[in-house]
Scaffold this active site. Structure first.
Site, PDB file in Angstrom:
ATOM      1  N   HIS A 148       5.120  17.164  31.015  1.00 16.50           N
ATOM      2  CA  HIS A 148       4.231  16.741  29.925  1.00 16.50           C
ATOM      3  C   HIS A 148       2.924  17.505  29.953  1.00 16.50           C
ATOM      4  O   HIS A 148       2.559  18.111  30.951  1.00 16.50           O
ATOM      5  CB  HIS A 148       3.980  15.246  29.971  1.00 16.50           C
ATOM      6  CG  HIS A 148       3.654  14.735  31.319  1.00 16.50           C
ATOM      7  ND1 HIS A 148       2.501  15.088  31.980  1.00 16.50           N
ATOM      8  CD2 HIS A 148       4.329  13.919  32.163  1.00 16.50           C
ATOM      9  CE1 HIS A 148       2.492  14.495  33.147  1.00 16.50           C
ATOM     10  NE2 HIS A 148       3.583  13.786  33.298  1.00 16.50           N
ATOM     11  N   ALA A 150       1.403  17.438  46.933  1.00 11.64           N
ATOM     12  CA  ALA A 150       2.662  17.694  47.635  1.00 11.64           C
ATOM     13  C   ALA A 150       2.357  18.796  48.651  1.00 11.64           C
ATOM     14  O   ALA A 150       1.618  19.730  48.338  1.00 11.64           O
ATOM     15  CB  ALA A 150       3.714  18.169  46.645  1.00 11.64           C
ATOM     16  N   MET A 173      -1.179  23.965  47.950  1.00 11.04           N
ATOM     17  CA  MET A 173      -1.895  24.897  47.071  1.00 11.04           C
ATOM     18  C   MET A 173      -2.935  24.201  46.192  1.00 11.04           C
ATOM     19  O   MET A 173      -3.213  24.653  45.081  1.00 11.04           O
ATOM     20  CB  MET A 173      -0.885  25.650  46.194  1.00 11.04           C
ATOM     21  CG  MET A 173       0.160  26.412  46.993  1.00 11.04           C
ATOM     22  SD  MET A 173       1.381  27.161  45.915  1.00 11.04           S
ATOM     23  CE  MET A 173       2.675  27.564  47.113  1.00 11.04           C
ATOM     24  N   ASN A 194       8.634  19.068  52.083  1.00 11.31           N
ATOM     25  CA  ASN A 194       9.555  20.039  52.702  1.00 11.31           C
ATOM     26  C   ASN A 194       9.011  20.428  54.066  1.00 11.31           C
ATOM     27  O   ASN A 194       7.823  20.277  54.339  1.00 11.31           O
ATOM     28  CB  ASN A 194       9.655  21.296  51.811  1.00 11.31           C
ATOM     29  CG  ASN A 194       8.291  21.915  51.536  1.00 11.31           C
ATOM     30  OD1 ASN A 194       7.520  21.405  50.707  1.00 11.31           O
ATOM     31  ND2 ASN A 194       7.977  22.979  52.233  1.00 11.31           N
ATOM     32  N   HIS A 231      10.860  25.075  44.603  1.00 11.13           N
ATOM     33  CA  HIS A 231      10.012  24.136  43.876  1.00 11.13           C
ATOM     34  C   HIS A 231      10.816  22.889  43.480  1.00 11.13           C
ATOM     35  O   HIS A 231      10.290  21.776  43.474  1.00 11.13           O
ATOM     36  CB  HIS A 231       9.425  24.837  42.646  1.00 11.13           C
ATOM     37  CG  HIS A 231       8.511  23.969  41.842  1.00 11.13           C
ATOM     38  ND1 HIS A 231       7.359  23.422  42.382  1.00 11.13           N
ATOM     39  CD2 HIS A 231       8.570  23.535  40.563  1.00 11.13           C
ATOM     40  CE1 HIS A 231       6.754  22.687  41.454  1.00 11.13           C
ATOM     41  NE2 HIS A 231       7.473  22.743  40.349  1.00 11.13           N
TER      42      HIS A 231
HETATM   43  N1  HPA Z   1       3.631  25.438  51.033  1.00  9.06           N
HETATM   44  C1  HPA Z   1       2.637  25.442  50.131  1.00  9.06           C
HETATM   45  N2  HPA Z   1       2.508  24.534  49.184  1.00  9.06           N
HETATM   46  C2  HPA Z   1       3.421  23.547  49.124  1.00  9.06           C
HETATM   47  C3  HPA Z   1       4.488  23.477  50.035  1.00  9.06           C
HETATM   48  C4  HPA Z   1       4.603  24.475  51.046  1.00  9.06           C
HETATM   49  O1  HPA Z   1       5.513  24.485  51.889  1.00  9.06           O
HETATM   50  N3  HPA Z   1       5.210  22.372  49.702  1.00  9.06           N
HETATM   51  C5  HPA Z   1       4.590  21.794  48.638  1.00  9.06           C
HETATM   52  N4  HPA Z   1       3.510  22.511  48.279  1.00  9.06           N
END
Ligand code: HPA
Length: 259
Positions: A49, A101, A198, A222, A234
């Site tokens: 969105h 995240a 990031m 992750n 992603h």
């Molecule tokens: N690295 C950088 N940014 C992220 C990651 C990662 O492994 N996972 C989610 N955002």
């Protein structure tokens, strides 16, 4: 903007991280303002969105949610990343709740873990405070307590009461958009980082310069590069964020109730 808020006085602003936008949809008495109606706000590259601010309430507390974050990897200057935070401060909001995240670096941080941010390393090589000193911001803001101890204490208490596992650690903020190499992750681990992402770090710098208090929570989506043999994607990040979203909402909702 003040007219749009229609007399509501949000007690906090929440920035929703990748895949974590659902919290904005859960607010009661919602009112949305698309970014195209806010001077200086471009459309972010978001999934699903358009960018918008959502005003509403959660657990009886008035909140302002930023759904659709600006990232350095989109080519935005640090100043633009800081703009929403400066707007929140101008609206009188003194408490900032940041979610994101992140990839887990420390062993034991598995996809789905919630990580309370204790500190950060700004590795974006940018700083939104460069340039003339803005009203209400000092030239050399103190960063010895980037995340607020009282808010962190409430988050721990909420997690304990709700039996939500909550890890704590240091977040390294990088510019992206490529994920890290295994050698970069080993470097970040030696620097003391527990997770990498990031976003967030420049928003925290801005908020501290403005004297706002900050809570930061990462959803570990992750294992960081090289920690597991699987390549990063992603799609994996978005799926893991959505799965952990309910727990994050429980945590944030509990903190908000104490504001
Ligand atoms: N690295 C950088 N940014 C992220 C990651 C990662 O492994 N996972 C989610 N955002």
């Amino acid at each position: 903007m003040a007219r749009w808020l229609d007399g509501r006085r949000p007690v906090a602003a929440i920035v929703l991280g990748s895949g974590l936008g659902r919290l904005g949809d859960r607010l009661a008495e919602r009112r949305e303002l698309p970014y195209r109606e806010i001077p200086g706000f471009p459309e972010p590259e978001v999934e699903g969105h358009a960018g918008r601010l959502v005003a509403g309430s959660l657990n009886g507390r008035a909140l302002l949610c930023q759904s659709g974050r600006f990232h350095a990897y989109e080519g935005h200057p640090a100043e633009l990343l800081a703009l929403p935070i400066r707007l929140f401060a101008a609206l009188g909001i003194r408490t900032l709740l940041l979610t994101n995240a992140a990839g887990g670096i420390r062993r034991g941080l598995r996809p789905g873990s919630l990580l309370l941010l204790a500190d950060q390393v700004n590795l974006t090589f940018r700083n939104p405070l460069i340039g003339p000193v803005r009203p209400g911001e000092g030239r050399f803001p103190d960063m010895s307590a980037p995340y607020d101890a009282e808010l962190a204490g409430w988050a721990r208490a909420v997690a304990r009461e709700a039996r939500l596992p909550l890890e704590e650690g240091v977040y390294a903020g990088v510019a992206g958009p490529s994920y890290e190499t295994p050698a970069e992750i080993r470097m970040l681990a030696r620097m003391g980082a527990d997770a990498v992402g990031m976003s967030t770090v420049l928003e925290v710098v801005t908020a501290r310069a403005l004297g706002m208090r900050v809570l930061g929570v990462s959803v570990i989506t992750n294992h960081a590069a090289g920690i597991s043999p699987a390549p990063l994607s992603h799609a994996e990040v978005m799926t893991a964020a959505a799965e952990a979203g309910g727990r994050l909402e429980g945590l944030i909702g509990g903190v908000v109730a104490r504001l």
